[in-house]
Design a protein around this motif. Structure first.
Motif, PDB file in Angstrom:
ATOM      1  N   SER A 129      16.547 -16.332  16.842  1.00  0.00           N
ATOM      2  CA  SER A 129      16.552 -15.626  18.124  1.00  0.00           C
ATOM      3  C   SER A 129      17.987 -15.220  18.468  1.00  0.00           C
ATOM      4  N   GLY A 130      18.150 -13.987  18.915  1.00  0.00           N
ATOM      5  CA  GLY A 130      19.470 -13.485  19.256  1.00  0.00           C
ATOM      6  C   GLY A 130      20.203 -12.835  18.110  1.00  0.00           C
ATOM      7  N   ASP A 131      19.690 -12.985  16.888  1.00  0.00           N
ATOM      8  CA  ASP A 131      20.272 -12.305  15.736  1.00  0.00           C
ATOM      9  C   ASP A 131      20.194 -10.791  15.953  1.00  0.00           C
ATOM     10  N   THR A 132      21.176 -10.056  15.446  1.00  0.00           N
ATOM     11  CA  THR A 132      21.194  -8.601  15.620  1.00  0.00           C
ATOM     12  C   THR A 132      19.925  -7.959  15.091  1.00  0.00           C
ATOM     13  N   ASP A 133      19.438  -8.417  13.954  1.00  0.00           N
ATOM     14  CA  ASP A 133      18.198  -7.865  13.399  1.00  0.00           C
ATOM     15  C   ASP A 133      17.007  -8.168  14.307  1.00  0.00           C
ATOM     16  N   GLU A 134      16.998  -9.345  14.929  1.00  0.00           N
ATOM     17  CA  GLU A 134      15.908  -9.682  15.846  1.00  0.00           C
ATOM     18  C   GLU A 134      15.935  -8.769  17.065  1.00  0.00           C
ATOM     19  N   LEU A 135      17.121  -8.447  17.564  1.00  0.00           N
ATOM     20  CA  LEU A 135      17.240  -7.539  18.707  1.00  0.00           C
ATOM     21  C   LEU A 135      16.775  -6.138  18.337  1.00  0.00           C
ATOM     22  N   THR A 136      17.140  -5.688  17.129  1.00  0.00           N
ATOM     23  CA  THR A 136      16.699  -4.367  16.674  1.00  0.00           C
ATOM     24  C   THR A 136      15.186  -4.330  16.518  1.00  0.00           C
ATOM     25  N   ALA A 137      14.626  -5.355  15.896  1.00  0.00           N
ATOM     26  CA  ALA A 137      13.176  -5.405  15.710  1.00  0.00           C
ATOM     27  C   ALA A 137      12.447  -5.386  17.050  1.00  0.00           C
ATOM     28  N   THR A 138      12.942  -6.133  18.016  1.00  0.00           N
ATOM     29  CA  THR A 138      12.314  -6.155  19.346  1.00  0.00           C
ATOM     30  C   THR A 138      12.366  -4.770  19.989  1.00  0.00           C
ATOM     31  N   ALA A 139      13.506  -4.097  19.875  1.00  0.00           N
ATOM     32  CA  ALA A 139      13.653  -2.764  20.462  1.00  0.00           C
ATOM     33  C   ALA A 139      12.703  -1.756  19.833  1.00  0.00           C
ATOM     34  N   LEU A 140      12.377  -1.959  18.554  1.00  0.00           N
ATOM     35  CA  LEU A 140      11.499  -1.033  17.832  1.00  0.00           C
ATOM     36  C   LEU A 140      10.042  -1.498  17.806  1.00  0.00           C
ATOM     37  N   ASP A 141       9.728  -2.539  18.567  1.00  0.00           N
ATOM     38  CA  ASP A 141       8.361  -3.074  18.630  1.00  0.00           C
ATOM     39  C   ASP A 141       7.864  -3.534  17.265  1.00  0.00           C
ATOM     40  N   ILE A 142       8.739  -4.118  16.482  1.00  0.00           N
ATOM     41  CA  ILE A 142       8.385  -4.652  15.175  1.00  0.00           C
ATOM     42  C   ILE A 142       8.012  -6.122  15.328  1.00  0.00           C
ATOM     43  N   ALA A 143       6.866  -6.492  14.777  1.00  0.00           N
ATOM     44  CA  ALA A 143       6.413  -7.881  14.848  1.00  0.00           C
ATOM     45  C   ALA A 143       7.406  -8.776  14.105  1.00  0.00           C
ATOM     46  N   THR A 144       7.827  -9.851  14.760  1.00  0.00           N
ATOM     47  CA  THR A 144       8.878 -10.706  14.205  1.00  0.00           C
ATOM     48  C   THR A 144       8.562 -12.182  14.440  1.00  0.00           C
ATOM     49  N   THR A 145       8.825 -12.979  13.435  1.00  0.00           N
ATOM     50  CA  THR A 145       8.766 -14.428  13.594  1.00  0.00           C
ATOM     51  C   THR A 145      10.189 -14.936  13.754  1.00  0.00           C
ATOM     52  N   THR A 146      10.415 -15.772  14.784  1.00  0.00           N
ATOM     53  CA  THR A 146      11.772 -16.218  15.072  1.00  0.00           C
ATOM     54  C   THR A 146      11.879 -17.739  15.060  1.00  0.00           C
ATOM     55  N   GLU A 147      13.104 -18.179  14.883  1.00  0.00           N
ATOM     56  CA  GLU A 147      13.466 -19.590  14.944  1.00  0.00           C
ATOM     57  C   GLU A 147      14.575 -19.732  15.987  1.00  0.00           C
ATOM     58  N   LYS A 148      14.800 -20.915  16.469  1.00  0.00           N
ATOM     59  CA  LYS A 148      15.847 -21.142  17.450  1.00  0.00           C
ATOM     60  C   LYS A 148      17.206 -20.714  16.890  1.00  0.00           C
ATOM     61  N   PRO A 149      18.110 -20.284  17.764  1.00  0.00           N
ATOM     62  CA  PRO A 149      19.443 -19.878  17.289  1.00  0.00           C
ATOM     63  C   PRO A 149      20.130 -20.980  16.489  1.00  0.00           C
ATOM     64  N   PHE A 150      20.769 -20.582  15.399  1.00  0.00           N
ATOM     65  CA  PHE A 150      21.572 -21.476  14.551  1.00  0.00           C
ATOM     66  C   PHE A 150      20.750 -22.607  13.922  1.00  0.00           C
ATOM     67  N   SER A 151      19.429 -22.446  13.888  1.00  0.00           N
ATOM     68  CA  SER A 151      18.563 -23.473  13.306  1.00  0.00           C
ATOM     69  C   SER A 151      18.025 -23.021  11.955  1.00  0.00           C
ATOM     70  N   SER A 152      17.736 -23.987  11.095  1.00  0.00           N
ATOM     71  CA  SER A 152      17.102 -23.678   9.824  1.00  0.00           C
ATOM     72  C   SER A 152      15.656 -23.270  10.044  1.00  0.00           C
ATOM     73  N   VAL A 153      15.118 -22.531   9.085  1.00  0.00           N
ATOM     74  CA  VAL A 153      13.717 -22.105   9.163  1.00  0.00           C
ATOM     75  C   VAL A 153      12.831 -23.342   9.068  1.00  0.00           C
ATOM     76  N   SER A 154      12.037 -23.559  10.095  1.00  0.00           N
ATOM     77  CA  SER A 154      11.150 -24.723  10.123  1.00  0.00           C
ATOM     78  C   SER A 154       9.852 -24.419   9.394  1.00  0.00           C
ATOM     79  N   ALA A 155       9.101 -25.477   9.090  1.00  0.00           N
ATOM     80  CA  ALA A 155       7.808 -25.304   8.420  1.00  0.00           C
ATOM     81  C   ALA A 155       6.866 -24.482   9.276  1.00  0.00           C
ATOM     82  N   GLY A 156       6.897 -24.701  10.584  1.00  0.00           N
ATOM     83  CA  GLY A 156       6.009 -23.953  11.471  1.00  0.00           C
ATOM     84  C   GLY A 156       6.342 -22.477  11.512  1.00  0.00           C
ATOM     85  N   SER A 157       7.638 -22.141  11.597  1.00  0.00           N
ATOM     86  CA  SER A 157       8.043 -20.729  11.632  1.00  0.00           C
ATOM     87  C   SER A 157       7.735 -20.041  10.310  1.00  0.00           C
ATOM     88  N   LEU A 158       7.963 -20.739   9.210  1.00  0.00           N
ATOM     89  CA  LEU A 158       7.666 -20.152   7.904  1.00  0.00           C
ATOM     90  C   LEU A 158       6.171 -19.892   7.768  1.00  0.00           C
TER      91      LEU A 158
END
Length: 424
Positions: A305-334
């Motif tokens: 969350s807050g990554d530049t790519d995440e902001l771009t995806a949100t602006a373009l209405d692109i479906a995105t799976t996110t994880e907490k800032p500065f966190s590793s990809v969790s099993a649930g998010s994956l």
């Protein structure tokens, strides 16, 4: 003989973030006519500001006719360099003739000294005539059109008769006729008076026609330096401008012509081709934009969350799976991202760096490949692999061994996607 302009290992920026220009070394010989090309943000204006002395490098040195630019007094710098900027800051309350005449003051011991009035007036009259501004000499600047004002700026620059002339998009507001006339004036000054010319332009064809040498900038680096035929090659321009480009040569005049593809390739609405993008760290922003413009159905993730790519995806209405800032990809998010990409036929791995925190994203690409889908991977994974024992490089190589395709830049990727879509 000393060079007209020399940059030695120059790095420069604006004290915020990364430098704009990085370790630039170049030399302009006296009498050259050189064009600077590159996309927005490449560093053209910063290089221009360094050459004019309006900006000092963080490292390295800029020399004008052998003199260190940082040591030049303003008047001496103005004598050596004539400048035609994109525009004037504010509409100062002068007439065209007054503006153009002021550029001669650098040659006097006092700005209003009349001793050279005759020569000054001849220089002003000649510049106004050459730029088709004689009939407008008494008109206030704020009463001029954009193109007329730009011609007044060019007249001001050439009236100074400095040995180095810098043009910053000097023809950008001009109509076709005056654009060519201005370039012919500059070419004549270069040829007959030996004035060195350095011009920034977004008009590649104009630069190819008039300049003896082209400097191509991209992301603050000098990626090419040579004759128009050596620099203006489709594969190089596509890598810099990120679009399909056709380069041809006029059979009669021998002039190189560069044209982009007529439009981005788009899919018929009913195709519904799904792409999942693995990005992060701002590596996928341009890709997400291009895919959206070309009517692909896109998903992206896992991103923080807050990554530049995440902001771009949100602006373009692109479906995105996110994880907490500065966190590793969790099993649930994956797991959520894998469900999101379950019907994707294509997975694109952007130029994102991989570390232990986001290595799990490669599972999504492996899923899609196992289902018979296509995986496209940006080259250079080994340079952005920060995982222990280069795990990302090994897994990407496994994908390539099983049929994944590599891509160098967005234009090439879009061509590969178009071929995949048509062939299915």
């Amino acid at each position: 003989m000393t060079a007209a302009l020399e940059l030695s290992q120059v790095t420069a920026g604006y004290h915020i973030g990364e430098p704009v220009l990085k370790n630039i070394t170049l030399r302009l010989e006296r009498g050259e006519m050189v064009g600077i090309l590159g996309p927005n943000g490449a560093g053209k204006t910063t290089l221009f500001r360094l050459a004019t002395g309006l900006m000092q490098p963080a490292r390295g040195e800029v020399r004008i006719f052998g003199e260190a630019c940082r040591k030049l007094m303003p008047k001496r710098r103005a004598q050596l360099i004539g400048v035609a900027p994109q525009s004037l800051d504010g509409l100062i309350p002068f007439s065209v003739q007054e503006l153009v005449a002021m550029s001669r003051s650098v040659w006097r011991s006092h700005p209003w000294q009349p001793s050279h009035a005759g020569n000054d007036q001849r220089a002003v009259d000649r510049a106004l005539a050459l730029t088709d501004m004689s009939d407008l000499r008494h008109r206030p600047l704020d009463a001029l059109s954009g193109g007329e004002r730009q011609r007044a700026i060019v007249a001001m620059a050439i009236t100074r008769e400095s040995p180095l002339l810098l043009l910053d998009e000097a023809t950008s507001h001009l109509d076709m006729n005056h654009r060519l006339e201005i370039m012919q004036i500059v070419e004549r000054l270069n040829r007959e008076k030996g004035i060195t010319v350095l011009m920034i332009s977004h008009d590649i064809n104009l630069s190819a026609d008039f300049c003896h040498r082209i400097l191509l900038l991209d992301h603050g680096a000098l990626v090419a330096d040579g004759t128009p035929s050596a620099v203006l090659r489709s594969e190089l321009l596509e890598a810099v401008y990120h679009c399909d480009i056709a380069v041809s040569r006029d059979p009669q005049r021998g002039v190189i012509t560069v044209n982009p593809a007529r439009r981005l390739p788009s899919l018929p609405p009913e195709t519904g081709v799904r792409c999942h993008v693995i990005g992060g760290g701002g590596s996928a922003g341009e890709l997400l934009r291009r895919l959206t413009l070309s009517d692909y159905r896109v998903s992206c993730g896992v991103l923080n969350s807050g990554d530049t790519d995440e902001l771009t995806a949100t602006a373009l209405d692109i479906a995105t799976t996110t994880e907490k800032p500065f966190s590793s990809v969790s099993a649930g998010s994956l797991a959520a991202a894998r469900r999101m990409a379950a019907d994707c036929r294509i997975c694109i791995i952007a130029g994102t760096p991989f570390g232990p925190g986001n290595l799990a994203n490669l599972v999504i690409a492996e899923d899609i490949q196992q289902r018979g889908g296509h995986v496209l991977i940006m080259q250079g994974i080994e340079r952005r692999d920060y995982t222990p024992a280069k795990q990302a490089t090994k897994r990407v190589q496994s994908l390539l061994d099983k049929g994944a395709q590599a891509w160098k830049h967005t234009a090439q990727l879009m061509q590969q996607l178009a071929f995949i879509t048509v062939s299915q």
